[in-house]
Design a protein around this motif. Structure first.
Motif, PDB file in Angstrom:
ATOM      1  N   ASN A  85       0.823  -1.212   0.000  1.00  0.00           N
ATOM      2  CA  ASN A  85       0.000   0.000   0.000  1.00  0.00           C
ATOM      3  C   ASN A  85       0.859   1.265   0.000  1.00  0.00           C
ATOM      4  O   ASN A  85       0.495   2.263  -0.611  1.00  0.00           O
ATOM      5  N   VAL A  88       2.108   2.277  -3.648  1.00  0.00           N
ATOM      6  CA  VAL A  88       1.167   2.636  -4.714  1.00  0.00           C
ATOM      7  C   VAL A  88       1.501   3.991  -5.337  1.00  0.00           C
ATOM      8  O   VAL A  88       1.581   4.125  -6.558  1.00  0.00           O
ATOM      9  N   SER A 117      -5.400   8.801  -3.742  1.00  0.00           N
ATOM     10  CA  SER A 117      -5.862   7.598  -3.070  1.00  0.00           C
ATOM     11  C   SER A 117      -7.366   7.641  -2.807  1.00  0.00           C
ATOM     12  O   SER A 117      -8.057   6.634  -2.976  1.00  0.00           O
ATOM     13  N   ASN A 141      -1.200   4.880   1.444  1.00  0.00           N
ATOM     14  CA  ASN A 141      -0.825   5.379   0.113  1.00  0.00           C
ATOM     15  C   ASN A 141      -0.200   6.769   0.214  1.00  0.00           C
ATOM     16  O   ASN A 141       0.849   7.042  -0.381  1.00  0.00           O
TER      17      ASN A 141
END
Length: 159
Positions: A85, A88, A117, A141
């Motif tokens: 995560n 990303v 996000s 994120n």
């Protein structure tokens, strides 16, 4: 393909009169941002087991999903989920300040990472992808983008 895109973009900029070092650096930052972010977003937007079904799952309690992941599985699985995560929008956080002086601020990168996000989480919900839209994903994120920006601080573009 990415190398070819960087080469062509840098060549075009040099032909337009840009300094060769800046032409290469800006092309690398732009292509790297795209190639480093798009696959993650694509993966996040892949449907789950029952796409289009009636269930839409949302978790707005901060750190609830992270606690569940840590408690439920082996440490390696939890670490992979958390680090995944954070990666990303890491390319975006690392390379955007290198390319654009307007993003040469950890707070701006954090805000952009959070906004991107939120858009992805909203898309997961709106498209009924059978995935959990979670505030923890937004936090991780955005945090990953900010940490990546800090790692790139020495290469930031100055106005």
């Amino acid at each position: 393909m990415a190398v070819l895109a960087v080469w062509a973009l840098a060549r075009r900029r040099r032909a337009a009169g840009a300094e060769p070092g800046w032409a290469r650096r800006s092309a690398l930052a732009e292509v790297g941002t795209l190639y480093g972010t798009a696959p993650w977003v694509w993966m996040i937007l892949l449907p789950g087991v029952d796409p289009g079904g009636p269930r839409r799952r949302v978790n707005l309690v901060p750190l609830h999903d992270v606690a569940e992941i840590v408690a439920a599985g082996p440490p390696a699985t939890a670490a992979a989920q958390i680090v995944g995560n954070m990666l990303v929008f890491a390319a975006l956080g690392f390379l955007l300040p290198v390319r654009f002086a307007a993003f040469a601020s950890v707070w701006r990168v954090l805000a952009l990472g959070a906004a991107c996000s939120v858009l992805v989480e909203a898309a997961q919900y709106a498209l009924r992808l059978d995935r959990v839209s979670s505030v923890d994903d937004v936090l991780l994120n955005a945090g990953g983008a900010a940490l990546a920006a800090l790692a790139a601080r020495r290469w930031w573009r100055r106005a």
